[in-house]
Write a protein that holds these residues in place. Structure first.
Motif, mmCIF file in Angstrom:
data_model
loop_
_atom_site.group_PDB
_atom_site.id
_atom_site.type_symbol
_atom_site.label_atom_id
_atom_site.label_comp_id
_atom_site.label_asym_id
_atom_site.label_seq_id
_atom_site.Cartn_x
_atom_site.Cartn_y
_atom_site.Cartn_z
ATOM 1 N N PRO A 190 20.348 -54.910 3.077
ATOM 2 C CA PRO A 190 19.664 -55.473 4.244
ATOM 3 C C PRO A 190 20.547 -56.496 4.966
ATOM 4 O O PRO A 190 21.304 -57.236 4.335
ATOM 5 C CB PRO A 190 18.434 -56.164 3.644
ATOM 6 C CG PRO A 190 18.251 -55.566 2.297
ATOM 7 C CD PRO A 190 19.611 -55.136 1.834
ATOM 8 N N ALA A 191 20.448 -56.509 6.279
ATOM 9 C CA ALA A 191 21.184 -57.478 7.085
ATOM 10 C C ALA A 191 20.487 -58.834 6.985
ATOM 11 O O ALA A 191 19.287 -58.911 6.745
ATOM 12 C CB ALA A 191 21.226 -57.015 8.535
ATOM 13 N N LEU A 243 20.618 -63.006 8.840
ATOM 14 C CA LEU A 243 21.159 -63.806 9.931
ATOM 15 C C LEU A 243 22.476 -64.465 9.525
ATOM 16 O O LEU A 243 23.386 -64.587 10.340
ATOM 17 C CB LEU A 243 20.152 -64.869 10.374
ATOM 18 C CG LEU A 243 18.997 -64.355 11.218
ATOM 19 C CD1 LEU A 243 18.045 -65.482 11.570
ATOM 20 C CD2 LEU A 243 19.499 -63.686 12.485
ATOM 21 N N LYS A 244 22.565 -64.872 8.279
ATOM 22 C CA LYS A 244 23.782 -65.512 7.799
ATOM 23 C C LYS A 244 24.982 -64.562 7.930
ATOM 24 O O LYS A 244 26.056 -64.973 8.364
ATOM 25 C CB LYS A 244 23.589 -65.944 6.344
ATOM 26 C CG LYS A 244 24.700 -66.807 5.825
ATOM 27 C CD LYS A 244 24.409 -67.578 4.549
ATOM 28 C CE LYS A 244 23.888 -66.786 3.407
ATOM 29 N NZ LYS A 244 23.909 -67.550 2.135
ATOM 30 N N LYS A 245 24.794 -63.297 7.587
ATOM 31 C CA LYS A 245 25.882 -62.323 7.673
ATOM 32 C C LYS A 245 26.281 -62.049 9.124
ATOM 33 O O LYS A 245 27.402 -61.633 9.398
ATOM 34 C CB LYS A 245 25.480 -61.013 7.008
ATOM 35 C CG LYS A 245 25.362 -61.098 5.502
ATOM 36 C CD LYS A 245 24.899 -59.765 4.937
ATOM 37 C CE LYS A 245 24.613 -59.842 3.460
ATOM 38 N NZ LYS A 245 24.060 -58.571 2.944
ATOM 39 N N ILE A 246 25.362 -62.266 10.038
ATOM 40 C CA ILE A 246 25.647 -62.042 11.460
ATOM 41 C C ILE A 246 26.326 -63.261 12.076
ATOM 42 O O ILE A 246 27.296 -63.129 12.819
ATOM 43 C CB ILE A 246 24.339 -61.718 12.225
ATOM 44 C CG1 ILE A 246 23.779 -60.374 11.741
ATOM 45 C CG2 ILE A 246 24.583 -61.696 13.734
ATOM 46 C CD1 ILE A 246 22.373 -60.089 12.225
ATOM 47 N N ILE A 247 25.841 -64.434 11.752
ATOM 48 C CA ILE A 247 26.284 -65.662 12.416
ATOM 49 C C ILE A 247 27.580 -66.238 11.851
ATOM 50 O O ILE A 247 28.410 -66.755 12.601
ATOM 51 C CB ILE A 247 25.165 -66.726 12.344
ATOM 52 C CG1 ILE A 247 23.960 -66.266 13.161
ATOM 53 C CG2 ILE A 247 25.646 -68.073 12.833
ATOM 54 C CD1 ILE A 247 22.732 -67.130 12.974
ATOM 55 N N TYR A 263 18.270 -53.147 8.403
ATOM 56 C CA TYR A 263 19.592 -52.663 7.996
ATOM 57 C C TYR A 263 20.404 -52.347 9.242
ATOM 58 O O TYR A 263 19.853 -51.963 10.275
ATOM 59 C CB TYR A 263 19.470 -51.366 7.182
ATOM 60 C CG TYR A 263 18.909 -51.546 5.799
ATOM 61 C CD1 TYR A 263 19.756 -51.588 4.696
ATOM 62 C CD2 TYR A 263 17.541 -51.653 5.587
ATOM 63 C CE1 TYR A 263 19.252 -51.734 3.409
ATOM 64 C CE2 TYR A 263 17.018 -51.806 4.312
ATOM 65 C CZ TYR A 263 17.884 -51.841 3.224
ATOM 66 O OH TYR A 263 17.386 -51.999 1.963
ATOM 67 N N ILE A 264 21.728 -52.462 9.119
ATOM 68 C CA ILE A 264 22.588 -52.011 10.209
ATOM 69 C C ILE A 264 22.718 -50.496 10.069
ATOM 70 O O ILE A 264 22.863 -49.977 8.966
ATOM 71 C CB ILE A 264 23.962 -52.711 10.195
ATOM 72 C CG1 ILE A 264 24.727 -52.384 11.460
ATOM 73 C CG2 ILE A 264 24.786 -52.351 8.999
ATOM 74 C CD1 ILE A 264 25.315 -53.573 12.126
ATOM 75 N N LYS A 265 22.612 -49.796 11.180
ATOM 76 C CA LYS A 265 22.744 -48.338 11.173
ATOM 77 C C LYS A 265 24.212 -47.953 11.077
ATOM 78 O O LYS A 265 25.059 -48.560 11.716
ATOM 79 C CB LYS A 265 22.223 -47.753 12.489
ATOM 80 C CG LYS A 265 20.789 -47.444 12.536
ATOM 81 C CD LYS A 265 20.504 -46.743 13.869
ATOM 82 C CE LYS A 265 19.081 -46.304 13.960
ATOM 83 N NZ LYS A 265 18.836 -45.639 15.241
ATOM 84 N N GLN A 285 19.376 -58.495 18.692
ATOM 85 C CA GLN A 285 18.755 -57.269 18.167
ATOM 86 C C GLN A 285 18.015 -57.547 16.858
ATOM 87 O O GLN A 285 16.898 -57.066 16.651
ATOM 88 C CB GLN A 285 19.814 -56.203 17.895
ATOM 89 C CG GLN A 285 20.409 -55.551 19.111
ATOM 90 C CD GLN A 285 21.481 -54.548 18.684
ATOM 91 O OE1 GLN A 285 21.306 -53.806 17.717
ATOM 92 N NE2 GLN A 285 22.591 -54.528 19.411
ATOM 93 N N TYR A 286 18.652 -58.304 15.986
ATOM 94 C CA TYR A 286 18.067 -58.610 14.684
ATOM 95 C C TYR A 286 16.760 -59.393 14.860
ATOM 96 O O TYR A 286 15.748 -59.065 14.229
ATOM 97 C CB TYR A 286 19.053 -59.428 13.841
ATOM 98 C CG TYR A 286 18.540 -59.754 12.466
ATOM 99 C CD1 TYR A 286 18.793 -58.902 11.400
ATOM 100 C CD2 TYR A 286 17.794 -60.907 12.226
ATOM 101 C CE1 TYR A 286 18.319 -59.190 10.130
ATOM 102 C CE2 TYR A 286 17.313 -61.198 10.967
ATOM 103 C CZ TYR A 286 17.577 -60.343 9.924
ATOM 104 O OH TYR A 286 17.093 -60.624 8.666
ATOM 105 N N LYS A 287 16.787 -60.421 15.715
ATOM 106 C CA LYS A 287 15.591 -61.249 15.923
ATOM 107 C C LYS A 287 14.451 -60.422 16.518
ATOM 108 O O LYS A 287 13.285 -60.626 16.178
ATOM 109 C CB LYS A 287 15.910 -62.445 16.832
ATOM 110 C CG LYS A 287 16.785 -63.497 16.189
ATOM 111 C CD LYS A 287 16.233 -64.032 14.887
ATOM 112 C CE LYS A 287 15.258 -65.140 15.073
ATOM 113 N NZ LYS A 287 14.754 -65.714 13.811
#
Length: 162
Positions: free
Chosen positions: A29-30, A32-36, A89-91, A145-147
């Motif tokens: 699973p994605a 926010l920490k992994k994105i930011i 999840y990221i596709k 997108q995540y939010k």
């Protein structure tokens, strides 16, 4: 010329690492920490501008930022999220591999073209700024997108009354 070859090989190795990380990330699973966090970690590279050989002119800064933002469009287009098992999840995207490969080829060609007229330090400064200007808009788009998906997950499920 040796520095140019070594930096090109390093860029290819990093791209392969990004691809591998991306494939592994799609299995978990994605967050926010992994994105930011990646842009924050990368921002420490800006310390190179403390040293004279890496400093850029105003024109070079504008060119690098605009090119990075342009490249980010392709990364944004190939990065999508999906909801599986009540998690985000990221596709996986087959196009992402080709976009990444294309960016490496363009980056390498630009580096060889610029190396004849621009100092190696300035090229390093420019390519760092291109990469940073590419990752920030990409990660901002991923965050948005995540939010959006997260809000959909948080909505209470409607129960059907019979």
């Amino acid at each position: 010329m040796m520095i140019l070859a070594v930096s090109t090989i390093a860029a290819i190795v990093m791209a392969l690492a990004v691809f591998t990380i991306r494939m592994k990330a799609s299995k978990k699973p994605a967050t926010l920490k992994k994105i930011i966090l990646p842009p924050f970690f990368m921002s420490t590279g800006a310390l190179m501008y403390v040293f004279e050989p890496f400093r850029l002119s105003g024109t070079e800064i504008v060119e690098a930022v605009l090119l990075g933002m342009f490249f980010s469009i392709f990364l944004i287009m190939t990065s999508r999220f999906e909801i599986k098992e009540e998690q985000i999840y990221i596709k996986r995207s087959k196009a992402f591999v080709f976009v990444l490969l294309g960016l490496i080829i363009v980056r390498t060609l630009l580096k060889f073209i610029l190396s004849s007229s621009v100092d190696v330090g300035e090229i390093g400064g420019m390519f760092f700024l291109i990469a940073f200007s590419m990752i920030v808009p990409w990660r901002v788009a991923m965050y948005v997108q995540y939010k959006k998906l997260e809000r959909n997950l948080m909505k209470p499920k409607e129960t059907v009354a019979m």
